[in-house]
Design a protein around this motif. Structure first.
Motif, PDB file in Angstrom:
ATOM      1  N   ILE A 163       0.827  -1.211   0.000  1.00 59.18           N
ATOM      2  CA  ILE A 163       0.000   0.000   0.000  1.00 59.18           C
ATOM      3  C   ILE A 163       0.861   1.260   0.000  1.00 59.18           C
ATOM      4  CG2 ILE A 163      -1.729   1.291   1.329  1.00 59.18           C
ATOM      5  CD1 ILE A 163      -2.784  -1.375   2.354  1.00 59.18           C
ATOM      6  N   GLY A 164       2.066   1.142   0.554  1.00 59.72           N
ATOM      7  CA  GLY A 164       2.933   2.313   0.667  1.00 59.72           C
ATOM      8  C   GLY A 164       2.980   2.869   2.072  1.00 59.72           C
ATOM      9  N   TRP A 165       2.454   2.108   3.035  1.00 58.85           N
ATOM     10  CA  TRP A 165       2.497   2.511   4.433  1.00 58.85           C
ATOM     11  C   TRP A 165       3.719   1.910   5.109  1.00 58.85           C
ATOM     12  CZ3 TRP A 165      -3.218   0.960   5.887  1.00 58.85           C
ATOM     13  CH2 TRP A 165      -4.104   1.829   5.227  1.00 58.85           C
TER      14      TRP A 165
ATOM     15  N   ARG B 104       7.331   2.406  11.496  1.00 60.15           N
ATOM     16  CA  ARG B 104       6.708   3.643  11.976  1.00 60.15           C
ATOM     17  C   ARG B 104       7.308   4.070  13.316  1.00 60.15           C
ATOM     18  NH1 ARG B 104       2.024   6.020  10.472  1.00 60.15           N
ATOM     19  NH2 ARG B 104       1.437   4.149   9.283  1.00 60.15           N
ATOM     20  N   LEU B 105       7.557   3.112  14.197  1.00 61.46           N
ATOM     21  CA  LEU B 105       8.076   3.448  15.518  1.00 61.46           C
ATOM     22  C   LEU B 105       9.480   4.051  15.461  1.00 61.46           C
ATOM     23  CD1 LEU B 105       7.024   0.723  18.115  1.00 61.46           C
ATOM     24  CD2 LEU B 105       6.320   3.101  17.976  1.00 61.46           C
ATOM     25  N   VAL B 106      10.278   3.638  14.473  1.00 64.28           N
ATOM     26  CA  VAL B 106      11.639   4.180  14.372  1.00 64.28           C
ATOM     27  C   VAL B 106      11.768   5.172  13.208  1.00 64.28           C
ATOM     28  CG1 VAL B 106      12.649   2.162  15.457  1.00 64.28           C
ATOM     29  CG2 VAL B 106      12.467   2.226  12.980  1.00 64.28           C
ATOM     30  N   HIS B 107      10.608   5.638  12.700  1.00 64.82           N
ATOM     31  CA  HIS B 107      10.566   6.687  11.676  1.00 64.82           C
ATOM     32  C   HIS B 107      11.259   6.264  10.377  1.00 64.82           C
ATOM     33  CE1 HIS B 107       9.002   9.434  14.699  1.00 64.82           C
ATOM     34  NE2 HIS B 107      10.017   9.124  15.487  1.00 64.82           N
ATOM     35  N   LEU B 108      10.771   5.170   9.800  1.00 60.95           N
ATOM     36  CA  LEU B 108      11.285   4.707   8.513  1.00 60.95           C
ATOM     37  C   LEU B 108      10.126   4.475   7.551  1.00 60.95           C
ATOM     38  CD1 LEU B 108      14.001   2.087   9.586  1.00 60.95           C
ATOM     39  CD2 LEU B 108      14.377   4.423   8.792  1.00 60.95           C
ATOM     40  N   LYS B 109      10.447   4.502   6.257  1.00 59.54           N
ATOM     41  CA  LYS B 109       9.445   4.238   5.225  1.00 59.54           C
ATOM     42  C   LYS B 109      10.128   3.582   4.034  1.00 59.54           C
ATOM     43  CE  LYS B 109       7.912   7.548   2.584  1.00 59.54           C
ATOM     44  NZ  LYS B 109       7.230   8.756   2.069  1.00 59.54           N
ATOM     45  N   LEU B 110       9.457   2.620   3.423  1.00 58.12           N
ATOM     46  CA  LEU B 110      10.016   1.909   2.275  1.00 58.12           C
ATOM     47  C   LEU B 110       9.776   2.699   0.987  1.00 58.12           C
ATOM     48  CD1 LEU B 110      11.338  -0.740   1.235  1.00 58.12           C
ATOM     49  CD2 LEU B 110       9.001  -1.580   0.843  1.00 58.12           C
ATOM     50  N   THR B 111      10.843   2.863   0.186  1.00 57.73           N
ATOM     51  CA  THR B 111      10.728   3.522  -1.112  1.00 57.73           C
ATOM     52  C   THR B 111      11.598   2.768  -2.120  1.00 57.73           C
ATOM     53  OG1 THR B 111      12.635   5.014  -0.855  1.00 57.73           O
ATOM     54  CG2 THR B 111      10.527   5.746   0.066  1.00 57.73           C
TER      55      THR B 111
ATOM     56  N   GLN C 216      10.670   7.270  -4.394  1.00 58.93           N
ATOM     57  CA  GLN C 216       9.249   7.153  -4.671  1.00 58.93           C
ATOM     58  C   GLN C 216       8.696   5.857  -4.094  1.00 58.93           C
ATOM     59  OE1 GLN C 216       7.658   9.777  -6.179  1.00 58.93           O
ATOM     60  NE2 GLN C 216       9.702  10.713  -6.004  1.00 58.93           N
ATOM     61  N   LYS C 217       7.372   5.711  -4.124  1.00 58.01           N
ATOM     62  CA  LYS C 217       6.724   4.513  -3.600  1.00 58.01           C
ATOM     63  C   LYS C 217       7.248   3.285  -4.337  1.00 58.01           C
ATOM     64  CE  LYS C 217       2.126   2.417  -3.149  1.00 58.01           C
ATOM     65  NZ  LYS C 217       2.378   1.278  -4.076  1.00 58.01           N
ATOM     66  N   ALA C 218       7.636   2.262  -3.599  1.00 57.00           N
ATOM     67  CA  ALA C 218       8.148   1.032  -4.196  1.00 57.00           C
ATOM     68  C   ALA C 218       7.035   0.308  -4.939  1.00 57.00           C
ATOM     69  CB  ALA C 218       8.741   0.136  -3.120  1.00 57.00           C
ATOM     70  N   GLY C 219       7.374  -0.262  -6.120  1.00 53.22           N
ATOM     71  CA  GLY C 219       6.391  -0.990  -6.905  1.00 53.22           C
ATOM     72  C   GLY C 219       6.079  -2.348  -6.315  1.00 53.22           C
ATOM     73  N   MET C 220       5.004  -2.953  -6.812  1.00 53.36           N
ATOM     74  CA  MET C 220       4.561  -4.240  -6.279  1.00 53.36           C
ATOM     75  C   MET C 220       5.637  -5.306  -6.435  1.00 53.36           C
ATOM     76  SD  MET C 220       1.170  -6.506  -7.192  1.00 53.36           S
ATOM     77  CE  MET C 220       1.728  -6.899  -8.859  1.00 53.36           C
ATOM     78  N   MET C 221       6.274  -5.385  -7.629  1.00 52.61           N
ATOM     79  CA  MET C 221       7.298  -6.395  -7.854  1.00 52.61           C
ATOM     80  C   MET C 221       8.497  -6.163  -6.937  1.00 52.61           C
ATOM     81  SD  MET C 221       7.965  -9.170  -9.302  1.00 52.61           S
ATOM     82  CE  MET C 221       6.566  -9.186 -10.439  1.00 52.61           C
ATOM     83  N   GLN C 222       8.842  -4.908  -6.695  1.00 54.68           N
ATOM     84  CA  GLN C 222       9.963  -4.607  -5.807  1.00 54.68           C
ATOM     85  C   GLN C 222       9.660  -5.062  -4.378  1.00 54.68           C
ATOM     86  OE1 GLN C 222      10.128  -0.356  -6.820  1.00 54.68           O
ATOM     87  NE2 GLN C 222      12.257  -0.652  -7.450  1.00 54.68           N
ATOM     88  N   VAL C 223       8.446  -4.813  -3.928  1.00 57.15           N
ATOM     89  CA  VAL C 223       8.056  -5.234  -2.575  1.00 57.15           C
ATOM     90  C   VAL C 223       8.090  -6.754  -2.455  1.00 57.15           C
ATOM     91  CG1 VAL C 223       6.159  -5.306  -0.907  1.00 57.15           C
ATOM     92  CG2 VAL C 223       6.684  -3.177  -2.127  1.00 57.15           C
ATOM     93  N   LEU C 224       7.560  -7.447  -3.489  1.00 59.19           N
ATOM     94  CA  LEU C 224       7.547  -8.906  -3.447  1.00 59.19           C
ATOM     95  C   LEU C 224       8.958  -9.477  -3.466  1.00 59.19           C
ATOM     96  CD1 LEU C 224       4.549  -9.667  -5.860  1.00 59.19           C
ATOM     97  CD2 LEU C 224       4.574  -9.680  -3.359  1.00 59.19           C
TER      98      LEU C 224
ATOM     99  N   LEU D 131      18.995  -6.311  -4.177  1.00 61.48           N
ATOM    100  CA  LEU D 131      18.388  -7.156  -5.208  1.00 61.48           C
ATOM    101  C   LEU D 131      17.008  -6.662  -5.627  1.00 61.48           C
ATOM    102  CD1 LEU D 131      19.396 -10.693  -3.871  1.00 61.48           C
ATOM    103  CD2 LEU D 131      20.378  -9.457  -5.808  1.00 61.48           C
ATOM    104  N   SER D 132      16.275  -6.037  -4.701  1.00 59.84           N
ATOM    105  CA  SER D 132      14.915  -5.589  -5.020  1.00 59.84           C
ATOM    106  C   SER D 132      14.846  -4.127  -5.446  1.00 59.84           C
ATOM    107  CB  SER D 132      14.000  -5.794  -3.806  1.00 59.84           C
ATOM    108  OG  SER D 132      14.439  -4.990  -2.715  1.00 59.84           O
ATOM    109  N   GLY D 133      15.958  -3.403  -5.310  1.00 54.71           N
ATOM    110  CA  GLY D 133      15.954  -1.984  -5.690  1.00 54.71           C
ATOM    111  C   GLY D 133      15.145  -1.120  -4.742  1.00 54.71           C
TER     112      GLY D 133
END
Length: 374
Positions: free
Chosen positions: A264-266, A272-279, A284-292, A359-361
């Motif tokens: 979802i991009g959350w 969240r507790l340590v103030h991080l976000k996946l990109t 930018q928001k990571a794509g579905m294939m990158q997340v998988l 490997l996932s970018g």
């Protein structure tokens, strides 16, 4: 020194126990540091550990050593003293102190009538120092907290250790309340001068906020460990509630707790507790294939390697001799892959990126926003 032997023994017990407690407290301490400041200060973590160690020692000195129930049952002395300043009257009466005769001073200082009140004063001295230096508490707040701490000492003693003994084995003493509270407030006053010689917390926080936008390996690990801990605890709770545990529940928890938020991009709960976000690499928001791919290489593959190694080792005691060679080969090959994974973790200390991120970018970026000191 013979009179001090039981107290030294109590402190020795805490010294032996504390390393194990320190390990249990490490993750909460790191979470607190990253959540509050966005980075880690070894000095602040060390001071917090010192405070916990001090509190354990203080309670150990007021509760230990524990007598036997038979010893307590045979006690006939008073269980409480509500006469304030009895320690002053005892000192004047029994210590041999005469103000106009200096030759009596040293002997009086060695008497129990002086040593016991003096050590009661020293017992809570560090508490007031911690309150002012580390936790920035005002005089009035420190007074209330100090009185509450020493009152807890006395109530535990008066309760006969929460009713475990037939009667109190130590005296509930208002003199102790006065001396312990006074000792803490003396520590609060002394910490003003001592704090000038120690690192300023404000300067440390300023340095931490400068580092808060750089994502370290330890910060990533705290987020991962926190998410995994929640998943494992929920899975254990489920297994305790149902009669037939199902491994599918663990997979569903993992998908819901980690994969779904990242798709979802959350940020996950740990992130969240340590103030991080996946990109992605561009922020930018990571794509579905990158997340998988990130989760396949970062969780599924690694957990699969360890699970396969345990399975193969377990089978070596069950299969026929002619098949042992195959299982030993599989075990060595799987062990080699695990070793490669461990080496990749060591390399990540220098590259600041895990292999599954490369490997996932993908990457974890800081979402920390500087906030005023509490």
């Amino acid at each position: 020194m013979a009179n001090l032997a039981p107290y030294i023994s109590s402190i020795r017990l805490i010294v032996v126990m504390f390393p194990f407690l320190a390990i249990l407290l490490l993750l909460p301490f790191l979470i607190r540091q990253y959540h509050r400041y966005g980075a880690i200060s070894g000095w602040l973590v060390g001071v917090n550990y010192a405070f916990v160690f001090y509190i354990l020692c203080a309670y150990a000195l007021t509760i230990l050593p524990l007598p036997t129930i038979e010893q307590v049952r045979a006690m006939t002395g008073p269980v409480e003293n509500f006469h304030l300043f009895d320690f002053v009257r005892d000192f004047i009466t029994y210590s041999g102190f005469v103000l106009t005769q200096p030759s009596t001073w040293l002997h009086a200082a060695k008497s129990p009538q002086f040593i016991q009140p003096f050590f009661n004063l020293l017992l809570t001295l560090p508490f007031g120092m911690f309150l002012r230096y580390q936790y920035k508490k005002s005089f009035l707040t420190s007074l209330v907290l100090s009185f509450s701490l020493t009152l807890s000492f006395e109530l535990i003693q008066r309760s006969a250790l929460f009713g475990l003994y037939p009667r109190p084995y130590r005296l509930f003493d208002v003199d102790d309340l006065f001396l312990n509270t006074s000792g803490a407030m003396l520590g609060w006053l002394l910490s003003g001068a001592l704090g000038k010689m120690l690192p300023k917390k404000e300067a440390i926080v300023a340095t931490l906020e400068e580092r808060s936008h750089k994502v370290s390996i330890s910060r990533k690990n705290v987020a991962i460990l926190l998410d995994i801990t929640v998943i494992v605890v929920c899975n254990i709770a489920y297994n305790l509630l149902v009669s037939h545990p199902n491994q599918l529940v663990l997979i569903l928890l993992y998908l819901f707790w980690i994969v779904l938020p990242e798709l979802i991009g959350w940020p996950t709960f740990g992130q969240r507790l340590v103030h991080l976000k996946l990109t992605d690499k561009s922020g930018q928001k990571a794509g579905m294939m990158q997340v998988l791919l990130r989760n396949v290489f970062g969780y599924v593959l690694v957990n699969g390697l360890f699970a396969a190694e345990l399975y193969v080792l377990g089978q070596t005691g069950r299969v026929v001799d002619s098949e042992l060679g195959t299982y030993y080969f599989l075990s060595l090959f799987d062990g080699f892959l695990i070793l490669v994974f461990i080496l990749s973790l060591i390399i990540s200390l220098f590259t600041k990126q895990f292999f599954h991120e490369i490997l996932s970018g993908t990457r974890l970026v800081s979402t920390y926003q500087n906030k005023p000191e509490e």
